[in-house]
Design an enzyme around this catalytic site. Structure first.
Site, PDB file in Angstrom:
ATOM      1  CE  LYS A   7     -10.049  12.060   1.908  1.00  0.00           C
ATOM      2  NZ  LYS A   7      -9.812  10.604   2.048  1.00  0.00           N
TER       3      LYS A   7
ATOM      4  CB  CYS B 164       2.576   9.736  12.976  1.00  0.00           C
ATOM      5  SG  CYS B 164       2.055  11.036  14.280  1.00  0.00           S
TER       6      CYS B 164
ATOM      7  CD  GLU C 115       4.080   4.199  10.948  1.00  0.00           C
ATOM      8  OE1 GLU C 115       3.617   3.777  10.170  1.00  0.00           O
ATOM      9  OE2 GLU C 115       4.234   5.647  12.258  1.00  0.00           O
TER      10      GLU C 115
ATOM     11  CD  GLU D 175       3.002  12.569  11.066  1.00  0.00           C
ATOM     12  OE1 GLU D 175       3.464  11.501  11.187  1.00  0.00           O
ATOM     13  OE2 GLU D 175       2.492  13.383  12.158  1.00  0.00           O
TER      14      GLU D 175
HETATM   15  O1  TXE Z   1      -3.436   5.019   5.431  1.00  0.00           O
HETATM   16  P1  TXE Z   1      -2.913   6.217   4.427  1.00  0.00           P
HETATM   17  P2  TXE Z   1      -3.543   3.842   5.450  1.00  0.00           P
HETATM   18  C1  TXE Z   1       0.839   4.973   8.411  1.00  0.00           C
HETATM   19  C2  TXE Z   1       0.859   3.351   9.282  1.00  0.00           C
HETATM   20  C3  TXE Z   1      -1.142   2.823   8.641  1.00  0.00           C
HETATM   21  C4  TXE Z   1      -0.594   2.730   7.241  1.00  0.00           C
HETATM   22  C5  TXE Z   1      -1.295   2.394   6.362  1.00  0.00           C
HETATM   23  O2  TXE Z   1       1.589   2.379   9.125  1.00  0.00           O
HETATM   24  O3  TXE Z   1      -0.769   1.554   9.269  1.00  0.00           O
HETATM   25  O4  TXE Z   1       0.011   4.167   7.062  1.00  0.00           O
HETATM   26  O5  TXE Z   1      -2.933   3.050   6.881  1.00  0.00           O
HETATM   27  C6  TXE Z   1      -5.122   9.147   2.602  1.00  0.00           C
HETATM   28  N1  TXE Z   1      -4.410  10.748  -2.605  1.00  0.00           N
HETATM   29  N2  TXE Z   1       0.110   5.925   9.567  1.00  0.00           N
HETATM   30  O6  TXE Z   1      -3.269   2.860   5.013  1.00  0.00           O
HETATM   31  O7  TXE Z   1      -3.412   5.455   2.915  1.00  0.00           O
HETATM   32  C7  TXE Z   1      -6.282   8.643   3.089  1.00  0.00           C
HETATM   33  O8  TXE Z   1      -7.879   8.978   2.959  1.00  0.00           O
HETATM   34  C8  TXE Z   1      -4.420  11.059  -1.311  1.00  0.00           C
HETATM   35  C9  TXE Z   1       1.025   6.690  10.213  1.00  0.00           C
HETATM   36  O9  TXE Z   1      -4.903   4.619   6.327  1.00  0.00           O
HETATM   37  O10 TXE Z   1      -1.669   6.424   3.783  1.00  0.00           O
HETATM   38  C10 TXE Z   1      -6.321   8.750   4.215  1.00  0.00           C
HETATM   39  O11 TXE Z   1      -7.241   9.697   4.130  1.00  0.00           O
HETATM   40  N3  TXE Z   1      -5.203  10.869  -0.458  1.00  0.00           N
HETATM   41  C11 TXE Z   1       0.325   8.397   9.799  1.00  0.00           C
HETATM   42  C12 TXE Z   1      -4.902   9.639   4.761  1.00  0.00           C
HETATM   43  O12 TXE Z   1      -4.702  10.031   3.262  1.00  0.00           O
HETATM   44  C13 TXE Z   1      -5.174   9.498   0.126  1.00  0.00           C
HETATM   45  C14 TXE Z   1      -1.209   7.598  10.118  1.00  0.00           C
HETATM   46  C15 TXE Z   1      -4.308   8.008   4.696  1.00  0.00           C
HETATM   47  O13 TXE Z   1      -4.362   7.201   4.577  1.00  0.00           O
HETATM   48  C16 TXE Z   1      -4.449   8.828  -1.089  1.00  0.00           C
HETATM   49  C17 TXE Z   1      -2.097   7.091   8.991  1.00  0.00           C
HETATM   50  C18 TXE Z   1      -4.101   9.330  -2.624  1.00  0.00           C
HETATM   51  N4  TXE Z   1      -3.911   8.133  -3.788  1.00  0.00           N
HETATM   52  C19 TXE Z   1      -1.234   5.731   8.667  1.00  0.00           C
HETATM   53  N5  TXE Z   1      -4.598   7.662  -0.399  1.00  0.00           N
HETATM   54  C20 TXE Z   1       0.581   9.013  10.650  1.00  0.00           C
HETATM   55  N6  TXE Z   1       2.343   9.606   9.861  1.00  0.00           N
HETATM   56  O14 TXE Z   1       0.636   9.104  11.802  1.00  0.00           O
HETATM   57  C21 TXE Z   1      -5.133   7.452   0.464  1.00  0.00           C
HETATM   58  N7  TXE Z   1      -4.920   8.723   1.023  1.00  0.00           N
END
Ligand code: TXE
Length: 479
Positions: free
Chosen positions: A173, A282, A381, A248
């Site tokens: 996904k 990250c 972050e 991660e």
């Molecule tokens: O993250 P999400 P977001 C951090 C970074 C950023 C913040 C918010 O600080 O500003 O997170 O980003 C999927 N069940 N990182 O809102 O929601 C979503 O569709 C299953 C750090 O974009 O965590 C996407 O594919 N999956 C990070 C993925 O999760 C779900 C990289 C990430 O989205 C879900 C990204 C659910 N309930 C953001 N809800 C890194 N570690 O590098 C969302 N998703």
């Protein structure tokens, strides 16, 4: 306008209810494509297709044959590099050179895991003289992969590449804001001959398609990269099905600059580690810890560079592109406003290129110094081009500050003292420490993952391949 489709069981299909999501270009906010808004029904179909492959054609291949397919996929990715890079820059907003670097890394992941697939040995354990014990490495089964938007190709490569090499069938996904290159990789995988169902891709919203994938009882292992909040939901869903998960979840990584550091070498790295991918990395080096005697000099030098930085259109090779979407842009702007309201000193700010389209999600890179270790900007972050600098007096304080957040993903140490670099490096509670260098995330070959709020489990390198397998022990009585 391209209308994309999901890849389920080797077929291109729309969402079960026909729903779509608009894909906007971060460079100008304009609609340019649509992707399926995957449903729980689509996820169920993908998991079933993966299970059929896992119990059928996919499991019939030897490890060498799986590896060969991945190596073919690496070549196909390389042949498609220009297209993939352009697609990524349009979809995600990263400068073209970064997209090209991501394509190179993606191909390298497939090559690395492709060549490693038949080198994952089990072991023989000495036991009773009347028994032979063989421990073999076996796949988990059907693995679920939730991919974020910041490095879609790289994160796909490291998690799905390893899972396929290990013999798992996969359901992916991608993030709603960066699905296009992932769908393209799916098409390439089909072209090079992956059996139907070994790789399934369902695009859509996290709260629907993502949640349905992580909660599906047919998933045997989950890989998630994203926010800590969503990570908690993913791990909770995994716990309900009693399956393992690697998480991660980002970081607040420090670069520690001692007063004997080679500053000429350090300075470009200190700036690049927070500017790469607009800080949406990250393992971004988002905190500078600088020994007090050189604090002013280093801050001045970093500030000088920051003033020249410009956020601009990804196709014009700017220092940094726009943020991935409006929500991320607002998130960063809120942190900036809050910091200014708290009275933090802006040491320097860059700007937005004059030719950047007005509807894009641009943010000016900003450097705050000095910033107290306890400040929100030092602890949370931001995931944007925002850097803070904090002075320290001695080694013990440097270690305490570097380890003093809830996160623990990466760290940088800059010193000419070899004993100190090892001592301080080994005191860091993080998954990767860089000494006199800083490579966000490190290479394909290097294990990567965090402590604490940065998550758990390791991806990348050979360790990443092990992570996507488990063991079966055969106890054979022969006397
Ligand atoms: O993250 P999400 P977001 C951090 C970074 C950023 C913040 C918010 O600080 O500003 O997170 O980003 C999927 N069940 N990182 O809102 O929601 C979503 O569709 C299953 C750090 O974009 O965590 C996407 O594919 N999956 C990070 C993925 O999760 C779900 C990289 C990430 O989205 C879900 C990204 C659910 N309930 C953001 N809800 C890194 N570690 O590098 C969302 N998703």
């Amino acid at each position: 306008m391209t209308l994309h489709k999901n890849l389920i069981g080797g077929r291109d299909v729309p969402a079960s209810d026909g729903a779509v999501l608009d894909v906007l270009s971060p460079a100008d906010g304009q609609l340019f494509a649509r992707i399926p808004s995957g449903t729980a029904e689509d996820i169920d179909a993908a998991v079933k297709a993966a299970r059929a492959a896992f119990e059928g054609a996919w499991s019939k291949l030897t490890a060498t044959e799986r590896g060969r397919l991945l190596i073919k996929l690496a070549a196909a990715v390389e042949a498609d590099a220009d297209h993939l890079a352009a697609l990524e820059s349009r979809d995600n907003g990263k400068p073209l050179r970064q997209s090209r670097a991501d394509v190179t890394a993606l191909a390298r992941y497939f090559e690395y895991y492709g060549t490693a697939a038949d080198k994952l040995h089990g072991e023989v354990i000495p036991y009773l003289n009347t028994h032979f014990i063989g421990v073999e490495r076996v796949p988990h089964g059907v693995t679920g992969h939730i991919i974020p938007w910041n490095y879609p190709m790289q994160i796909f490569g490291r998690s799905v590449g390893a899972a396929l090499a290990g013999g798992n069938a996969t359901v992916v996904k991608p993030a709603e804001d960066a699905s296009l290159t992932i769908l393209r990789i799916g098409a390439l995988a089909r072209e090079v001959g992956f059996p139907d169902g070994a790789l399934n891709i369902v695009t859509g919203l996290g709260r629907t398609a993502g949640a349905a994938l992580t909660a599906h009882p047919g998933i045997d292992f989950i890989s998630f990269t994203g926010s800590p909040e969503t990570g908690t939901m993913v791990q909770t869903a995994a716990a309900k099905n009693h399956v393992g998960v690697t998480l991660e979840l980002g970081g607040k990584s420090a670069q520690v600059v001692f007063d004997d550091a080679d500053l000429e070498r350090a300075l470009p790295s200190l700036v690049n580690a927070i500017i790469q991918n607009g800080g949406q990395t990250c393992s971004a080096g988002s905190r500078l810890l600088i020994q007090r005697g050189i604090f002013k000099d280093v801050v001045d030098a970093v500030a000088e560079r920051f003033r020249t930085l410009r956020a601009g259109h990804p196709e014009r090779e700017p220092d940094l592109g726009p943020m991935v979407n409006q929500a991320q842009q607002r998130r960063v702007e809120k942190y900036l406003e809050r910091a200014k309201n708290e009275g933090l000193t802006v040491a320097a700010a860059g700007g937005i290129a004059s030719d950047a389209p007005s509807g894009g999600y641009y943010v000016a890179p900003t450097f705050f110094a000095p910033v107290a270790h306890e400040s929100v900007l030092s602890q949370e972050e931001v995931f944007g081009p925002v850097l803070v600098a904090t002075p320290f007096d001695d080694e013990a304080e440097a270690i305490r500050l570097a380890n003093g957040t809830a996160y623990g993903l990466a760290a940088g140490v800059w010193t000419r003292d070899a004993m100190r670099s090892t001592r301080v490096g080994r005191a860091m509670r993080v998954g990767q420490v860089f000494v006199n260098c800083y490579g966000a995330g490190g290479g394909v070959e290097l294990p990567f993952g965090g402590f604490g709020r940065s998550g758990h489990g390791r991806e990348k390198g050979f360790e990443g391949l092990v992570e996507f397998t488990t063991t079966r022990t055969l106890v054979i009585a022969h006397g």
